[in-house]
Motif scaffolding. Structure first.
Motif, PDB file in Angstrom:
ATOM      1  N   VAL A 116       0.727  -1.134   0.073  1.00 40.76           N
ATOM      2  CA  VAL A 116      -0.108   0.003  -0.110  1.00 40.76           C
ATOM      3  C   VAL A 116       0.758   1.187   0.091  1.00 40.76           C
ATOM      4  CG1 VAL A 116      -1.805   1.206   1.296  1.00 40.76           C
ATOM      5  CG2 VAL A 116      -1.810  -1.112   1.022  1.00 40.76           C
ATOM      6  N   VAL A 117       0.728   2.191  -0.823  1.00 45.65           N
ATOM      7  CA  VAL A 117       1.369   3.255  -0.958  1.00 45.65           C
ATOM      8  C   VAL A 117       0.711   4.571  -0.263  1.00 45.65           C
ATOM      9  CG1 VAL A 117       2.321   4.985  -2.542  1.00 45.65           C
ATOM     10  CG2 VAL A 117       2.392   2.638  -3.192  1.00 45.65           C
ATOM     11  N   TYR A 118       1.400   5.307   0.511  1.00 46.20           N
ATOM     12  CA  TYR A 118       0.826   6.395   1.629  1.00 46.20           C
ATOM     13  C   TYR A 118       1.433   7.444   0.909  1.00 46.20           C
ATOM     14  CZ  TYR A 118      -0.942   2.606   4.324  1.00 46.20           C
ATOM     15  OH  TYR A 118      -1.300   1.179   4.756  1.00 46.20           O
ATOM     16  N   PRO A 119       0.699   8.764   0.807  1.00 49.70           N
ATOM     17  CA  PRO A 119       1.452  10.198   0.568  1.00 49.70           C
ATOM     18  C   PRO A 119       1.843  10.735   2.101  1.00 49.70           C
ATOM     19  CG  PRO A 119      -0.998  10.313   0.378  1.00 49.70           C
ATOM     20  CD  PRO A 119      -0.899   8.788   0.674  1.00 49.70           C
ATOM     21  N   VAL A 120       3.236  11.066   2.215  1.00 50.48           N
ATOM     22  CA  VAL A 120       3.739  11.203   3.343  1.00 50.48           C
ATOM     23  C   VAL A 120       4.629  12.525   2.927  1.00 50.48           C
ATOM     24  CG1 VAL A 120       3.860   8.953   4.298  1.00 50.48           C
ATOM     25  CG2 VAL A 120       5.751   9.741   2.885  1.00 50.48           C
ATOM     26  N   LYS A 121       5.191  13.060   4.300  1.00 44.47           N
ATOM     27  CA  LYS A 121       5.897  14.036   4.403  1.00 44.47           C
ATOM     28  C   LYS A 121       7.157  13.570   4.921  1.00 44.47           C
ATOM     29  CE  LYS A 121       3.819  16.971   7.754  1.00 44.47           C
ATOM     30  NZ  LYS A 121       3.306  18.370   8.268  1.00 44.47           N
ATOM     31  N   VAL A 122       8.560  13.871   4.756  1.00 40.57           N
ATOM     32  CA  VAL A 122       9.736  13.367   5.492  1.00 40.57           C
ATOM     33  C   VAL A 122      10.285  14.536   6.046  1.00 40.57           C
ATOM     34  CG1 VAL A 122      11.636  11.882   5.188  1.00 40.57           C
ATOM     35  CG2 VAL A 122       9.657  11.354   3.780  1.00 40.57           C
ATOM     36  N   ASN A 123      10.960  14.388   7.095  1.00 40.40           N
ATOM     37  CA  ASN A 123      11.836  15.268   7.758  1.00 40.40           C
ATOM     38  C   ASN A 123      12.866  14.605   8.523  1.00 40.40           C
ATOM     39  OD1 ASN A 123      10.707  18.269   7.897  1.00 40.40           O
ATOM     40  ND2 ASN A 123       8.709  17.065   8.144  1.00 40.40           N
ATOM     41  N   ARG A 124      14.349  15.110   8.162  1.00 39.44           N
ATOM     42  CA  ARG A 124      15.392  14.565   9.143  1.00 39.44           C
ATOM     43  C   ARG A 124      15.285  15.042  10.391  1.00 39.44           C
ATOM     44  NH1 ARG A 124      21.670  15.616   8.585  1.00 39.44           N
ATOM     45  NH2 ARG A 124      22.335  14.175  10.338  1.00 39.44           N
ATOM     46  N   VAL A 125      15.789  14.180  11.456  1.00 36.46           N
ATOM     47  CA  VAL A 125      15.604  14.399  12.688  1.00 36.46           C
ATOM     48  C   VAL A 125      17.097  14.488  13.176  1.00 36.46           C
ATOM     49  CG1 VAL A 125      15.142  13.456  15.048  1.00 36.46           C
ATOM     50  CG2 VAL A 125      13.346  13.215  13.126  1.00 36.46           C
ATOM     51  N   THR A 126      17.223  15.517  13.901  1.00 36.20           N
ATOM     52  CA  THR A 126      18.793  15.978  14.557  1.00 36.20           C
ATOM     53  C   THR A 126      18.717  16.032  16.087  1.00 36.20           C
ATOM     54  OG1 THR A 126      18.377  18.274  13.921  1.00 36.20           O
ATOM     55  CG2 THR A 126      19.502  16.969  12.223  1.00 36.20           C
ATOM     56  N   ASP A 127      17.452  16.050  16.591  1.00 34.12           N
ATOM     57  CA  ASP A 127      17.527  16.209  18.129  1.00 34.12           C
ATOM     58  C   ASP A 127      17.993  14.992  18.805  1.00 34.12           C
ATOM     59  OD1 ASP A 127      16.240  17.281  20.476  1.00 34.12           O
ATOM     60  OD2 ASP A 127      15.031  15.558  20.216  1.00 34.12           O
ATOM     61  N   PRO A 128      18.998  15.195  19.591  1.00 33.81           N
ATOM     62  CA  PRO A 128      19.402  13.956  20.258  1.00 33.81           C
ATOM     63  C   PRO A 128      18.649  12.940  21.081  1.00 33.81           C
ATOM     64  CG  PRO A 128      20.871  15.947  20.677  1.00 33.81           C
ATOM     65  CD  PRO A 128      19.680  16.232  19.867  1.00 33.81           C
TER      66      PRO A 128
END
Length: 173
Positions: A116-128
Motif C-alpha cells: 500500500v502506498v501512502y502520501p507522506v512528508k519526510v523530515n530529518r531528525v537531529t534532536d539527540p
C-alpha cells in the motif's frame, strides 16, 4: 523501398516504445536490494495514518522522494514505529547517499508498506533525544525479524553510531 525519413521515423517510434517498456519494468521491479527505483506502484492508502504501529510487522518499506523536486526516486529502507505510533526511517552512512541529500523540510514523498502506498512528508531528525528514542524503536523492531543481509538482527544494546541518521515520516493529505 522505404525512404530515409520513414526509416528514421520507425526507428524513433521503436526507441520510444523500448524506453517506455524499460521505464515500466524499472517502475514495477525496483527498488530492489540496494538498487533504487522510480515511481512506486501499489494500492492507494488515501486516509491519513495516525498510528503507524503496523510498520513493525513489515521487514522493509520503500520510500519515494522527488529528486530535484520533480523526478521520482525510490529506495528500500528500514522503517519502524515508536510505542506512540510515530514512524521513522533508518539510514546508516546517510551522508553518502543520494536520496538523503534530496530531502528538505516537509519533503513530499510516498511510502509503500506491505503493498500500500501512502502520501507522506519526510523530515530529518537531529534532536539527540528524539534520535535516541528512534534508535531504541529500531532495535526493538529488528529483534522480531530473522537475520536478513540488509537488516541483520542487532544486539539489543547496540550503541547508536555517529553516522546513523533518522527521518520522521508523517501522513499528508
Amino acid at each position: 523501398m522505404a525512404s530515409t525519413a520513414t526509416i528514421a521515423k520507425r526507428s524513433g517510434v521503436a526507441l520510444l516504445i523500448l524506453a517506455l517498456l524499460g521505464l515500466l519494468y524499472w517502475t514495477s521491479a525496483y527498488p530492489r536490494d540496494r538498487t533504487p527505483g522510480f515511481y512506486l506502484l501499489g494500492g492507494a492508502g488515501d486516509a491519513a495514518v495516525a498510528d503507524w504501529a503496523f510498520a513493525n510487522e513489515v521487514p522493509l518499506c520503500a520510500l519515494q522522494i522527488y529528486a530535484g523536486g520533480w523526478r521520482p526516486h525510490s529506495i528500500n529502507l528500514n522503517c519502524f514505529a515508536t510505542p506512540a505510533g510515530e514512524l521513522y526511517l533508518s539510514c546508516s552512512r546517510c551522508d553518502t547517499k543520494y536520496w538523503a541529500s534530496q530531502v528538505g523540510t516537509d519533503a513530499p514523498g510516498r511510502l509503500r508498506l506491505d503493498g500500500v502506498v501512502y502520501p507522506v512528508k519526510v523530515n530529518r531528525v537531529t534532536d539527540p533525544e528524539t534520535m535516541a528514542m528512534s534508535w531504541r524503536s529500531r532495535l526493538d523492531k529488528l529483534q522480531n525479524f530473522g537475520d536478513d543481509p540488509y537488516n541483520p538482527r542487532p544486539d539489543i544494546d547496540a550503541p547508536q553510531p555517529d553516522h546513523w541518521w533518522t527521518f520522521r515520516v508523517e501522513s499528508r493529505s
